[in-house]
Scaffold this active site. Structure first.
Site, PDB file in Angstrom:
ATOM      1  N   GLU A   1       0.539  -5.812  10.787  1.00 38.30           N
ATOM      2  CA  GLU A   1       0.120  -4.407  10.802  1.00 38.30           C
ATOM      3  C   GLU A   1       1.030  -3.636  11.759  1.00 38.30           C
ATOM      4  O   GLU A   1       0.886  -3.697  12.976  1.00 38.30           O
ATOM      5  CB  GLU A   1      -1.342  -4.286  11.216  1.00 38.30           C
TER       6      GLU A   1
ATOM      7  N   HIS B   1       0.848  -1.192   0.000  1.00 40.29           N
ATOM      8  CA  HIS B   1       0.000   0.000   0.000  1.00 40.29           C
ATOM      9  C   HIS B   1       0.885   1.244   0.000  1.00 40.29           C
ATOM     10  O   HIS B   1       1.851   1.341   0.762  1.00 40.29           O
ATOM     11  CB  HIS B   1      -0.920   0.010   1.215  1.00 40.29           C
TER      12      HIS B   1
ATOM     13  N   HIS C   1       2.329  -4.351   6.567  1.00 46.53           N
ATOM     14  CA  HIS C   1       1.407  -3.246   6.331  1.00 46.53           C
ATOM     15  C   HIS C   1       1.426  -2.337   7.560  1.00 46.53           C
ATOM     16  O   HIS C   1       2.173  -2.567   8.509  1.00 46.53           O
ATOM     17  CB  HIS C   1      -0.010  -3.777   6.080  1.00 46.53           C
TER      18      HIS C   1
ATOM     19  N   GLU D   1       1.784   3.280   3.069  1.00 43.91           N
ATOM     20  CA  GLU D   1       2.448   2.470   4.094  1.00 43.91           C
ATOM     21  C   GLU D   1       3.916   2.264   3.721  1.00 43.91           C
ATOM     22  O   GLU D   1       4.535   1.254   4.078  1.00 43.91           O
ATOM     23  CB  GLU D   1       1.693   1.149   4.256  1.00 43.91           C
TER      24      GLU D   1
END
Length: 309
Positions: free
Chosen positions: A279, A72, A220, A75
């Site tokens: 994450e 992403h 991420h 990110e």
């Protein structure tokens, strides 16, 4: 600010600037290759704008581990996080002070595992978030339109064609597209007109199919969570390994539902092997550079545990 180790060598991968673009990635990779010739670099494909997507190989073991980052666009901080781990791992193998943290372990990792790392899977998007649309050639006008007329691309997640690369994989893709509801290119949530329509997703898929990894991790941000399951396709032991990884970094292992078509989802469905979405950090993307060092402490502990597993 220059950071030096006791062996009087400057650290290659640091984040003291506010940005880490594709050009910085390429520069750091070149410096790493010069210092550690045993690192193997190869392009696994190209982005929409023709940027090579670099993969770093390290290790001589039968167990194949893959880690990717910056899927992403906003990110992008996950790219230098992964690259710093590569530097410290290589330094430990070379007996340099920079790798003192992994002294005594690195050689075991090297003999047991082969690590395949893709630090910046979405290079066009990472540059767009940090520098705006002015470098995007024929896509400039469309990007501004897709961004609802704004020149602020700091919240952009997609690639340069407005496709969310983590909704691109053939794992219940139709359900994910319907759930997202995005009908066309956008800053996020548009799954594309078909699975694997985007060259960046194709590059990751082809690498994975070719190498048949034993386990994969996709970095991420944000949330300090680790997702480990997918529609009950995950193998026995996946949750236990997720809990080990989470404990190492101070994260939470989370059983996630209502999400499809991600890289981790597709890998678990395709291979029935452990796959994880990590994450990183907490806050609002893009995460602030000032959080890089504490995030690295957490992420590197998780990656080290993955190498031990």
């Amino acid at each position: 600010m220059q950071l030096f180790y006791k062996d009087n060598q400057e650290r290659i991968v640091s984040l003291v600037d506010e940005k880490f673009r594709y050009a910085e990635l390429c520069c750091k990779c070149s410096l790493l290759q010069d210092r550690y010739p045993f690192l193997q670099f190869a392009s696994i494909g190209q982005s929409v704008l023709g940027k090579p997507i670099w993969c770093i190989r390290l290790g001589n073991g039968k167990r194949k581990v893959h880690v990717n980052a910056a899927v992403h666009a906003n990110e992008w901080i996950t790219a230098p996080l992964l690259l710093r781990f590569i530097e410290e791992y290589a330094a430990a193998l070379d007996g340099k002070e920079a790798g003192a943290r992994w002294k005594g372990e690195a050689e075991q990792w090297y003999q047991r595992n082969t690590l395949w790392a893709v630090p910046m899977a979405n290079p066009d998007g990472a540059d767009l978030v940090q520098d705006g649309p002015f470098h995007c050639n024929a896509y400039k006008a469309k990007l501004i339109e897709w961004n609802k007329g704004s020149f602020d691309f700091s919240r952009w997640k997609a690639n340069i064609r407005g496709v969310d690369l983590n909704d691109q994989f053939p794992a219940f893709w139709e359900e994910e597209r319907q759930r997202r509801g995005a009908q066309g290119p956008s800053s996020q949530d548009y799954s594309g007109f078909k699975p694997l329509s985007e060259p960046e997703a194709v590059a990751l898929a082809n690498l994975t199919l070719r190498e048949s990894f034993d386990t994969v991790l996709s970095l991420h941000s944000q949330g300090k969570e680790i997702y480990w399951n997918y529609r009950d396709f995950e193998p026995d032991g996946a949750e236990g390994l997720a809990r080990r990884l989470a404990a190492a970094g101070g994260y939470q292992a989370v059983k996630l539902g209502g999400s499809d078509a991600g890289y981790k989802d597709w890998f678990i469905q395709e291979f029935r092997r452990p796959g994880f979405t990590i994450e990183v950090g907490e806050g609002v993307n893009p995460l602030p550079v000032k959080e890089f060092e504490p995030m690295y402490a957490e992420v590197s502990a998780i990656l080290a545990e993955a190498m031990r597993a």
